[in-house]
Scaffold this motif. Sequence first.
Motif, PDB file in Angstrom:
ATOM      1  N   UNK A 126      32.235  19.043  76.045  1.00  0.00           N
ATOM      2  CA  UNK A 126      33.489  19.073  75.316  1.00  0.00           C
ATOM      3  C   UNK A 126      34.177  17.695  76.224  1.00  0.00           C
ATOM      4  N   UNK A 127      34.047  18.207  77.480  1.00  0.00           N
ATOM      5  CA  UNK A 127      33.628  16.891  78.610  1.00  0.00           C
ATOM      6  C   UNK A 127      33.160  15.608  78.242  1.00  0.00           C
ATOM      7  N   UNK A 128      31.943  15.925  77.685  1.00  0.00           N
ATOM      8  CA  UNK A 128      31.305  14.652  77.460  1.00  0.00           C
ATOM      9  C   UNK A 128      31.550  14.259  76.136  1.00  0.00           C
ATOM     10  N   UNK A 129      32.081  14.988  75.470  1.00  0.00           N
ATOM     11  CA  UNK A 129      32.440  14.004  74.082  1.00  0.00           C
ATOM     12  C   UNK A 129      34.035  13.240  75.058  1.00  0.00           C
ATOM     13  N   UNK A 130      34.980  13.966  75.384  1.00  0.00           N
ATOM     14  CA  UNK A 130      36.186  13.246  76.161  1.00  0.00           C
ATOM     15  C   UNK A 130      36.165  11.736  76.548  1.00  0.00           C
ATOM     16  N   UNK A 131      34.743  11.120  77.126  1.00  0.00           N
ATOM     17  CA  UNK A 131      34.263  10.397  77.866  1.00  0.00           C
ATOM     18  C   UNK A 131      34.139   9.934  79.023  1.00  0.00           C
ATOM     19  N   UNK A 132      35.325  10.776  79.510  1.00  0.00           N
ATOM     20  CA  UNK A 132      36.008  10.681  80.300  1.00  0.00           C
ATOM     21  C   UNK A 132      36.161  12.225  80.988  1.00  0.00           C
ATOM     22  N   UNK A 133      35.414  12.769  81.704  1.00  0.00           N
ATOM     23  CA  UNK A 133      35.216  14.438  82.258  1.00  0.00           C
ATOM     24  C   UNK A 133      34.847  14.978  83.821  1.00  0.00           C
ATOM     25  N   UNK A 134      35.767  15.886  83.984  1.00  0.00           N
ATOM     26  CA  UNK A 134      35.055  15.801  85.286  1.00  0.00           C
ATOM     27  C   UNK A 134      35.238  17.671  85.300  1.00  0.00           C
ATOM     28  N   UNK A 135      34.515  18.035  85.911  1.00  0.00           N
ATOM     29  CA  UNK A 135      34.165  20.002  86.553  1.00  0.00           C
ATOM     30  C   UNK A 135      34.600  19.992  87.952  1.00  0.00           C
ATOM     31  N   UNK A 136      35.780  20.776  88.143  1.00  0.00           N
ATOM     32  CA  UNK A 136      35.706  21.105  89.429  1.00  0.00           C
ATOM     33  C   UNK A 136      35.471  22.513  89.862  1.00  0.00           C
ATOM     34  N   UNK A 137      35.036  23.000  90.734  1.00  0.00           N
ATOM     35  CA  UNK A 137      33.902  24.161  90.613  1.00  0.00           C
ATOM     36  C   UNK A 137      34.848  24.889  91.638  1.00  0.00           C
TER      37      UNK A 137
END
Length: 271
Positions: A126-137
């Motif tokens: 879903x993050x990739x599909x958004x075109x502007x994603x960020x994962x914060x762990x």
Amino acid sequence: MKNLKNKVAVITGAGSGIGRALAKSLAAQGCRLALSDVNQAGLKATAADCAAVEVKIYALDVSDRDAIYAHAEQVAQDFGQVNLVINNAGVALSASVREMTDEDFKWVMDIDFWGVSHGTRAFLPHLIASGDGHVVNISSVFGLIGVPKQSAYNAAKFAVRGFTEALRQEMKLEKQPVSVSCVHPGGIRTNIANAARMGKSENIQALRKGFDKLAMTSPEKAAATILKGILKNESRILVGPDAWGIDAINRLLGSAYQPLVERFSRKNMYL
Ligand SMILES: NC(=O)c1ccc[n+]([C@@H]2O[C@H](COP(=O)([O-])OP(=O)(O)OC[C@H]3O[C@@H](n4cnc5c(N)ncnc54)[C@H](O)[C@@H]3O)[C@@H](O)[C@H]2O)c1
């Protein structure tokens, strides 16, 4: 991600502490929020604080792999996009390697490591599909150094760091539109010590008192630092002066940091 306005942010463990403070800070930036926790009362209180923006709350136990994948689909359906995922939910355990039970060790790993890795993998498409994603762990300073009686938490938080740093490199090599940050808070004044499990010979009151003394950063300050790090796309976000100090000692001394921690622990934990 240069601007958070109208972006969709997912936060696990949003019913208390750092998760709640992050929700409030993101709401102030105009973010739309998908908040989850096992603690429904806490979650509702957080949502009430964020009422100026679109906010939906979800009952989610991050140790339940299938529930996380279902949650990711639900959020994508409810909001139409997902830009920011903050895998924040966590628990603590104070027990020596010799004393801790398998059950408590698994409890920590299921929430603090598997919860983060399933949360990342479930939302990544879903993050990739958004075109502007960020994962914060959310890792910890205990993802940088080993500490007596924190072996389970250390194992989970070191694992989060390794997993997250590898993912950041993969996203860059694959030219995916997803940034990745690993957060290492020092002591933050939240509910984590109150909710912690203990080995049977631990002194709960002394431990909580020690934590209150050492935790030098407010959740609000922590959230502000994390948001700044996200907007600057930092790979490693250190939270609090103690985190900067521990990171510096670790870099300067390498594995020779251990006698320092032993000395500190002898004075503060084993008396
Ligand atoms: N407070 C600190 O000093 C500190 C330091 C370093 C890292 N951290 C990390 O920060 C994160 C947030 O912790 P906090 O300090 O705000 O603690 P907190 O206890 O105030 O908040 C943690 C939240 O996670 C939720 N949670 C617990 N188990 C869950 C589960 N199985 N599924 C979903 N939600 C669950 C709790 O209900 C709670 O609302 C954790 O990952 C913690 O390890 C905290």
